[in-house]
Design a protein around this motif. Structure first.
Motif, mmCIF file in Angstrom:
data_model
loop_
_atom_site.group_PDB
_atom_site.id
_atom_site.type_symbol
_atom_site.label_atom_id
_atom_site.label_comp_id
_atom_site.label_asym_id
_atom_site.label_seq_id
_atom_site.Cartn_x
_atom_site.Cartn_y
_atom_site.Cartn_z
ATOM 1 N N LYS A 425 -4.007 22.804 -39.237
ATOM 2 C CA LYS A 425 -3.477 22.860 -37.910
ATOM 3 C C LYS A 425 -4.155 22.239 -36.720
ATOM 4 O O LYS A 425 -4.092 21.476 -36.110
ATOM 5 C CB LYS A 425 -2.984 24.383 -37.511
ATOM 6 C CG LYS A 425 -1.640 24.694 -37.899
ATOM 7 C CD LYS A 425 -1.559 26.178 -37.326
ATOM 8 C CE LYS A 425 -0.389 26.785 -38.232
ATOM 9 N NZ LYS A 425 -0.782 28.378 -38.253
ATOM 10 N N ASN A 426 -5.715 22.678 -37.066
ATOM 11 C CA ASN A 426 -6.693 22.145 -35.981
ATOM 12 C C ASN A 426 -6.677 20.703 -36.173
ATOM 13 O O ASN A 426 -7.112 19.849 -35.284
ATOM 14 C CB ASN A 426 -8.110 22.892 -36.152
ATOM 15 C CG ASN A 426 -8.174 24.330 -35.789
ATOM 16 O OD1 ASN A 426 -7.241 24.764 -34.987
ATOM 17 N ND2 ASN A 426 -9.165 25.030 -36.148
ATOM 18 N N MET A 427 -6.731 20.671 -37.379
ATOM 19 C CA MET A 427 -7.208 18.750 -37.867
ATOM 20 C C MET A 427 -6.046 18.004 -37.355
ATOM 21 O O MET A 427 -6.298 16.986 -36.320
ATOM 22 C CB MET A 427 -7.517 18.630 -39.280
ATOM 23 C CG MET A 427 -7.439 16.986 -39.719
ATOM 24 S SD MET A 427 -7.759 16.839 -41.496
ATOM 25 C CE MET A 427 -5.943 17.136 -41.956
ATOM 26 N N PHE A 428 -4.724 18.494 -37.519
ATOM 27 C CA PHE A 428 -3.566 17.635 -36.986
ATOM 28 C C PHE A 428 -3.598 17.667 -35.444
ATOM 29 O O PHE A 428 -3.196 16.698 -34.821
ATOM 30 C CB PHE A 428 -2.329 18.380 -37.618
ATOM 31 C CG PHE A 428 -2.339 18.168 -38.921
ATOM 32 C CD1 PHE A 428 -2.739 17.030 -39.529
ATOM 33 C CD2 PHE A 428 -1.567 19.102 -39.727
ATOM 34 C CE1 PHE A 428 -2.643 16.790 -40.931
ATOM 35 C CE2 PHE A 428 -1.262 18.838 -41.090
ATOM 36 C CZ PHE A 428 -1.991 17.651 -41.665
ATOM 37 N N ALA A 429 -3.949 18.778 -34.785
ATOM 38 C CA ALA A 429 -4.116 18.795 -33.228
ATOM 39 C C ALA A 429 -5.223 17.781 -32.822
ATOM 40 O O ALA A 429 -4.832 17.070 -31.834
ATOM 41 C CB ALA A 429 -4.363 20.201 -32.857
ATOM 42 N N LEU A 430 -6.274 17.992 -33.662
ATOM 43 C CA LEU A 430 -7.254 16.992 -33.118
ATOM 44 C C LEU A 430 -6.910 15.455 -33.248
ATOM 45 O O LEU A 430 -7.456 14.617 -32.503
ATOM 46 C CB LEU A 430 -8.506 17.299 -33.824
ATOM 47 C CG LEU A 430 -9.220 18.583 -33.481
ATOM 48 C CD1 LEU A 430 -10.221 19.086 -34.504
ATOM 49 C CD2 LEU A 430 -9.932 18.529 -32.020
ATOM 50 N N LEU A 431 -6.257 15.148 -34.284
ATOM 51 C CA LEU A 431 -5.678 13.734 -34.485
ATOM 52 C C LEU A 431 -4.389 13.237 -33.849
ATOM 53 O O LEU A 431 -3.838 12.320 -33.963
ATOM 54 C CB LEU A 431 -5.468 13.728 -35.725
ATOM 55 C CG LEU A 431 -6.608 13.776 -36.818
ATOM 56 C CD1 LEU A 431 -6.365 13.980 -38.192
ATOM 57 C CD2 LEU A 431 -7.558 12.485 -36.809
ATOM 58 N N ASN A 432 -3.865 14.443 -32.942
ATOM 59 C CA ASN A 432 -2.555 14.124 -32.243
ATOM 60 C C ASN A 432 -1.484 13.893 -32.924
ATOM 61 O O ASN A 432 -0.583 12.965 -32.785
ATOM 62 C CB ASN A 432 -2.805 13.011 -31.163
ATOM 63 C CG ASN A 432 -4.070 13.062 -30.196
ATOM 64 O OD1 ASN A 432 -4.055 14.256 -29.712
ATOM 65 N ND2 ASN A 432 -4.707 12.174 -30.210
ATOM 66 N N LYS A 433 -1.224 14.512 -34.127
ATOM 67 C CA LYS A 433 -0.234 14.358 -35.056
ATOM 68 C C LYS A 433 1.139 14.745 -34.225
ATOM 69 O O LYS A 433 1.091 15.759 -33.390
ATOM 70 C CB LYS A 433 -0.272 15.290 -36.288
ATOM 71 C CG LYS A 433 0.841 14.882 -37.236
ATOM 72 C CD LYS A 433 0.555 15.728 -38.550
ATOM 73 C CE LYS A 433 1.771 15.528 -39.454
ATOM 74 N NZ LYS A 433 1.638 16.328 -40.659
ATOM 75 N N PRO A 434 2.054 13.963 -34.321
ATOM 76 C CA PRO A 434 3.279 14.172 -33.348
ATOM 77 C C PRO A 434 3.951 15.513 -33.811
ATOM 78 O O PRO A 434 4.047 15.902 -35.234
ATOM 79 C CB PRO A 434 4.269 13.273 -34.052
ATOM 80 C CG PRO A 434 3.542 12.026 -34.494
ATOM 81 C CD PRO A 434 2.243 12.674 -34.771
ATOM 82 N N GLY A 435 4.356 16.458 -32.882
ATOM 83 C CA GLY A 435 4.605 17.711 -33.215
ATOM 84 C C GLY A 435 3.785 18.673 -32.835
ATOM 85 O O GLY A 435 3.719 20.123 -32.742
ATOM 86 N N TYR A 436 2.572 18.177 -32.666
ATOM 87 C CA TYR A 436 1.214 19.147 -32.393
ATOM 88 C C TYR A 436 0.957 19.229 -31.047
ATOM 89 O O TYR A 436 -0.306 19.489 -30.563
ATOM 90 C CB TYR A 436 -0.036 18.752 -33.397
ATOM 91 C CG TYR A 436 0.166 19.182 -34.776
ATOM 92 C CD1 TYR A 436 -0.134 20.600 -35.204
ATOM 93 C CD2 TYR A 436 1.256 18.778 -35.615
ATOM 94 C CE1 TYR A 436 0.030 21.024 -36.308
ATOM 95 C CE2 TYR A 436 1.497 19.262 -36.875
ATOM 96 C CZ TYR A 436 0.757 20.062 -37.404
ATOM 97 O OH TYR A 436 1.047 20.704 -38.537
ATOM 98 N N GLU A 437 1.834 18.736 -29.875
ATOM 99 C CA GLU A 437 1.176 18.148 -28.675
ATOM 100 C C GLU A 437 0.480 19.287 -28.006
ATOM 101 O O GLU A 437 -0.621 19.396 -27.538
ATOM 102 C CB GLU A 437 2.301 17.902 -27.683
ATOM 103 C CG GLU A 437 2.943 16.492 -28.027
ATOM 104 C CD GLU A 437 3.654 16.259 -29.471
ATOM 105 O OE1 GLU A 437 4.042 17.444 -30.013
ATOM 106 O OE2 GLU A 437 3.930 15.033 -30.042
ATOM 107 N N GLU A 438 1.288 20.679 -28.044
ATOM 108 C CA GLU A 438 0.855 21.682 -27.522
ATOM 109 C C GLU A 438 -0.530 22.221 -27.746
ATOM 110 O O GLU A 438 -1.649 22.451 -27.310
ATOM 111 C CB GLU A 438 1.670 22.988 -27.349
ATOM 112 C CG GLU A 438 2.895 22.939 -26.686
ATOM 113 C CD GLU A 438 2.383 22.928 -25.082
ATOM 114 O OE1 GLU A 438 1.615 23.537 -24.579
ATOM 115 O OE2 GLU A 438 3.028 21.959 -24.372
ATOM 116 N N ALA A 439 -0.554 22.169 -29.144
ATOM 117 C CA ALA A 439 -1.849 22.713 -30.019
ATOM 118 C C ALA A 439 -2.913 21.597 -29.561
ATOM 119 O O ALA A 439 -4.258 22.224 -29.402
ATOM 120 C CB ALA A 439 -1.617 22.724 -31.481
ATOM 121 N N SER A 440 -2.826 20.269 -29.461
ATOM 122 C CA SER A 440 -3.578 19.394 -29.237
ATOM 123 C C SER A 440 -4.264 19.500 -27.774
ATOM 124 O O SER A 440 -5.535 19.555 -27.482
ATOM 125 C CB SER A 440 -3.034 17.951 -28.983
ATOM 126 O OG SER A 440 -2.616 17.443 -30.334
#
Ligand SMILES: O=P(O)(O)OC[C@H]1O[C@H](O)[C@H](O)[C@@H](O)[C@@H]1O
Length: 449
Positions: A425-440
């Motif tokens: 989850k952290n990695m995807f948030a850090l990489l701006n994966k679509p769907g992770y906007e809030e977490a980013s």
């Protein structure tokens, strides 16, 4: 034919025999829970009777596909991670000549290389460079079909394979092992028309070595999958015995849990055969992901002896007494080599002249067991008559069954791995994966502090 054997004698000065015997009804109940499918994680019990359910047709299909890869490739990349990687590597390394990769190529015997199990840029750069003039194929293995490490490697390899070998040949030498319906690997395989194999829904990654996840790469390496499955089948039968004393999986599960209750928080799986290194890696995932939950669970670790006796040996002998060892001991090597005598005896080794190298190894093993037990480290031994496909199949099923029982003894769900998602989850948030906007947004705020 003999079977693998468990010896727990050298744990009995650390735990009470009566307390261990008291596990018998509990272990029996855990086995019934597995059989009836009434316990936690019961939608992932497909491994339990997997060996005996494998058909000749299925094995023939795997072998035929392996043959296509063997005939058309000098190198086959097995792309996968965790349960989609370690089982195949464990068996291939255990059964292959240690110097195969340095030997002259034989036609129809491709070199197997693993990828998709790291995100090392240099690793992938060097791999793709190496493959530049090679006739290579790819087995893309992912149960979810969406694992980043594997998907990233496969993206690179697919492109390179198509460019180098043409679309038509690429279609022939790329095989997918994935879910029946879901995931990017399935979508790609269907769209491109790759040969594909299904990972059953009810078999989790770390229990999947006897599905095409393990069997296909193992067959491509020229290793006998019939014997591997036959060995697993035999253990399926042996480990169904409700009598704990006669069931090695039940006895192993009970013993390690009683050791754990006595403060032995770390299990070290030990080999004296370097070829078993990756078998230990496979075992670590099996037990680590199965039992490390609810802030409980034995920490699985491993060592290669005698190599690591010269590094970790000190800690094991005299460090904190929270460890126990389980030695996978191969009784007879596949080859014979005697220590030569030397007239000058400058190295002082003439006392060994004429002995088999394995006799020296066995005395190292026995000496280590005695020293470690004297030092306060309980020691179990799993004896393997000889390192071959049949006994590897036995070992695999033995450890899987014991893991299921052990997890239920610990009262956790041995068949999920929710904790693995946290880093993703952290990695995807850090990489701006679509769907992770809030977490980013949240993670960036957190990093500013
Ligand atoms: O087969 P895949 O879906 O690609 O999964 C590969 C591996 O990665 C996951 O993160 C899990 O921790 C493992 O249990 C799994 O074996």
């Amino acid at each position: 034919m003999e079977n693998i054997k468990l010896n727990i004698e050298k744990t009995l000065e650390f735990i009470s025999k009566d307390k261990l015997a008291a596990y018998a009804p509990k272990v029996k109940a855990c086995m019934e829970t597995l059989e009836k499918g009434t316990g936690l994680g019961n939608d992932f019990l497909g491994w339990l009777h997997l060996p005996s359910s494998i058909t000749q047709e299925h094995l023939a299909d795997l072998k035929a596909t392996a043959q296509v890869l063997r005939e058309n490739c000098d190198v086959v990349i097995v792309a996968g991670i965790g349960g989609s990687y370690l089982g195949a590597r464990a068996v291939i390394e255990a059964m292959s000549n240690s110097f195969l990769w340095l030997q002259e190529k034989k036609a129809g015997q491709p070199t197997i290389i693993f990828a998709g199990h790291n995100i090392g840029e240099d690793y992938l750069y060097e791999l793709t460079s190496f493959l530049k003039d090679k006739k290579f194929g790819v087995i893309n293995i992912s149960k979810s079909g969406t694992t980043t490490e594997t998907a990233l490697a496969f993206r690179l390899l697919k492109k390179q394979c198509e460019e180098q070998r043409g679309k038509e040949m690429a279609r022939k030498v790329i095989v997918a092992v994935t879910d029946a319906k879901k995931g990017a690997a399935r979508v790609t395989a269907d769209k491109e028309g790759y040969k594909s194999f299904i990972i059953p829904d009810n078999v989790g990654g770390r229990f999947s070595v006897l599905t095409p996840v393990g069997l296909l790469p193992i067959a491509v390496a020229g290793i006998d999958i019939d014997q591997l499955v036959a060995g697993a089948c035999k253990m399926e039968e042996v480990c169904a015995n409700p009598n704990m004393e006669e069931n090695p999986a039940a006895l192993y599960a009970a013993t390690r849990n009683e050791l754990y209750q006595n403060g032995k928080k770390i299990e070290i799986l030990v080999n004296f055969q370097p070829k078993l290194h990756y078998f230990m890696e496979w075992w670590k995932q099996l037990y680590g992901e199965s039992e490390g939950k609810d802030h409980k669970g034995i920490y699985p670790s491993s060592v290669d002896f005698s190599t690591d006796l010269h590094s970790m040996g000190q800690w094991i002998q005299e460090g904190e007494r929270t460890i126990f060892e389980t030695v996978v001991s191969v009784e007879t090597p596949n080859h014979e080599l005697h220590v030569p005598s030397d007239e000058e005896n400058l190295d002082g080794l003439n006392f060994l002249a004429g002995k088999r190298v394995d006799e020296v190894n066995k005395m190292a093993e026995l000496g280590t067991q005695l020293a470690h037990v004297d030092g306060g480290v309980p020691n179990m031994r799993v004896s393997v008559p000889v390192l071959n496909e049949y006994y590897l199949g036995q070992l695999i099923y033995f450890f899987e069954k014991a893991c299921g029982i052990s997890g239920y003894l610990l009262e956790i769900n041995p068949f999920n791995q929710p904790g693995v998602e946290a880093y993703k989850k952290n990695m995807f948030a850090l990489l701006n994966k679509p769907g992770y906007e809030e977490a980013s947004k949240a993670i960036r705020e957190r990093l500013k502090k």
